[in-house]
Design an enzyme around this catalytic site. Structure first.
Site: not given
Lengths: 433, 433
Positions: A259, A262, A327-328, A361, A420
């Site tokens: 990670q 990145h 996230e992961h 991934d 209505h």
């Protein structure tokens, strides 16, 4: 060195909150610029897109060259190596098989009053996918965005990908072809989002836009939301590894670094119930950082946002994980299923030491577009659901209307919505004739 | 008089496009004001919320009176008439039964390489529901928002509802109690959205915010999107009725008026294959407008945005419907199921002449929070899906990693993400020892 915390520290809560709330993203306020770009594309169409591409990407296009031609795509695809092509095709097949299982069923039933109710799913007609530009663009992301759309049944799928100085990544074009993408435009930035949302003479508008991008792209997606659907506003990537001492510290170090490499803003966290193991992982990370190609980026991310947290037991680990909503989430423990049951908020869970996050991934099958920045508390990764929508269905018989219509009349009266109520009353009167 | 169009008119395409693109909403640019309000609530919490409530709602609150007390709710509930209570309870039961069927299944399977894959759904922990204020607030909307959340399993469900001059609608409080709402705060506007998103000393933050509101509320929801989840940015209501000549013009007129009476910006459209029937409906609308309580609002909506479109046949009607992508679609034709199959883009479909749209607003079972402004092209009405999220699961065995790991290594190398590749390589090396 990353943060090193223990839940037994007196100042743990303060320091954990700092880790949790670390402001990792420098969000320049580009909203005014983006508003101008969108207005320009709406007003001038192709001409604006071409002018902005010349300015930002140093590339001269014409309406005829906005899209890659089939021949250009052929040439690019042929230049990709055979092993890479085979890997992309295996990945595509596995992603397709996983996402095919996500297609929900239509439903229809008749209830106790005789009303037939249900719903029906249908695909978005046209979708656009943003792919970040140049050689750093990721063919895996093309597969992860495009395949769910095609599985959902999207008829028209367009990609926009900036090609600064005219440089395109052949593997991105091959991934697009494998995934069944219909159109590929060499434009990027807010102007590409505006073109997809509002259309130009050459680029027909789409109904839904997905895919990651920089601050300009994110701001543009936020602005066009409502005119079209969007997936999410993605932030920097994150991983939380929960590992006991029975792991190879080097494997865990590589998972954390995968990670960190990145983005300098990525966040890699380790929770372990063994302080010595935690130290061993830190040492292994340092050793790998000596030689890693992306060591400058990965080192900055690990130093600024990385953390190792020592817990008393795995229940405590699950509690912290739920506050992080990663996230992961990688669970390298003896009974990962049991721990997973307690980790409620996470985009994707990787179970056991033979499931490095990198598998997810590329090739595992589940999507790698996942909720960041704690948004796994309320949102999900990309799926076929992003490319379909539900139409609810209701069919009343006269008897059903007789049974439940009077309650609708009462509620309409209570809300002072006379028409209505009358629309029901007029029908009930006919029934009582 | 509304627009009267026929697909055989020479200028049909131009006029239909005008109907389609009628700018019905006056969106004041309140974004700067809203940004200040959000910043103020984040900085000062309760104090800011209380000050803004004094300013906008002319109501003096303290941290202790921000929420309705159980006793206040008891008193309000007791003041609701018995028929109204029974109608709300029937509506709640039917909405609950419908939405219970929406809960998706978890999935888990082992594939051909021995990888175990799947996903798991879990509820958002806390949700906040915005209810527009004063006596015009709708108890039916409380049911439609709160029940899907409770069916999904949301543990903590809070309502914010402005009470200008201290006036609250008892039916709203009763609906909240029937739906199982946990907290009710008498605050509204952008300050209520900010309090839900960021929390104050008294109002804990939530993870997801749903519910309709004015321009300030909509702008605030757009701004906090990402920090929390939101449902949608709703616009004025719309209905499209497709009716053949075998209908009572007065019933159809009332169905059209039941949207028109909501709002001067609402849009009511009729498509019919019989011009005489179209004229008869127009006449019936005019007659009803003579006496309708909300005739000023409904008349303005019908005059400014209403339209009757004559088509050659029902296939043409379906094509136009798909371009309109209506929020509500009523099919008053001999074979409504057959026509429904062709109408792909619609929030909710009401089948046959015994299913007035008002049934769906109150008591049918499906949700009445539906996509407006053509967004049914890409989005769905509110459902349990808005209150749950998916975590994907992957579990590799050593054999599975041996089978697919090499492809991940190739793709990682192609994307210049070395640590990704090495996290696989290190494990494969162990397998090959």
């Amino acid at each position: 060195m990353p943060q090193f915390l223990s839940t037994t520290d007196a100042d743990f809560e303060v320091r954990f909150t700092q880790v949790l709330n670390a402001k990792r993203e420098d969000s320049p306020d580009v909203d005014a610029v983006v508003a101008d770009i969108i207005a320009d594309v709406r007003a001038r169409g192709d001409a604006a897109v071409i002018e902005l591409t010349r300015k930002f990407d140093r590339l001269d296009l014409t309406p005829e060259t906005l899209a890659f031609s089939p021949e250009e795509i052929d040439v690019a695809c042929a230049s990709v190596s055979e092993p890479e092509r085979a890997a992309l095709e295996l990945a595509a097949a596995r992603i397709r098989a996983y996402h095919a299982k996500q297609m929900p069923e239509d439903a229809r039933w008749t209830d106790d009053v005789g009303a037939t109710l249900g719903w029906r799913w249908s695909a978005v007609s046209a979708a656009g996918l943003y792919v970040p530009g140049g050689l750093a663009s990721y063919p895996s992301s093309v597969l992860m965005n495009a395949i769910p759309a095609k599985v959902a049944g999207v008829e028209r799928l367009a990609i926009v990908v900036p090609t600064p100085d005219g440089i395109a990544n052949p593997a991105v074009l091959l991934a697009a072809r494998i995934a069944g993408v219909d159109e590929i435009y060499r434009v990027g930035g807010a102007q590409a989002i505006a073109a997809l949302a509002y259309g130009t003479e050459t680029i027909p508008p789409v109904d839904k836009i997905t895919g990651p991008g920089n601050a300009f792209v994110a701001a543009a997606k936020r602005r066009v939301f409502g005119k079209v659907g969007i997936d999410m506003i993605a932030g920097p990537s994150e991983i939380l590894v929960i590992a006991d001492k029975d792991n190879n510290p080097d494997w865990i170090a590589l998972d954390l670094l995968s990670q960190a490499e990145h983005d300098e803003s990525a966040q890699s966290l380790l929770i372990t119930d063994n302080a010595d193991f935690g130290q061993a992982v830190v040492a292994a990370v340092e050793k790998r950082l000596e030689t890693l190609e992306r060591r400058v980026i990965a080192g900055a991310s690990w130093r600024d946002y990385g953390a190792v947290i020592i817990v008393k037991n795995l229940d405590e680990a699950a509690d912290l994980s739920n506050r992080i909503a990663p996230e992961h989430l990688e669970l390298c423990v003896a009974d990962p299923d049991r721990l997973a049951d307690k980790c409620i908020h996470a985009g994707a869970i990787f179970l056991g030491q033979w499931t490095p996050e990198a598998i997810g991934d590329y090739i595992g099958g589940p999507n790698h577009v996942l909720p960041t920045a704690r948004s796994a508390r309320f949102s999900s990764g990309l799926s076929v659901m992003d490319f379909i929508k539900r139409t609810t269905l209701a069919h009343m018989t006269p008897e059903a209307l007789r049974a439940i219509g009077p309650s609708a009349e009462i509620l309409a009266t209570s809300e002072s919505l006379e028409a209505h109520g009358l629309s029901v009353t007029a029908r009930l009167r006919k029934l009582n004739e």
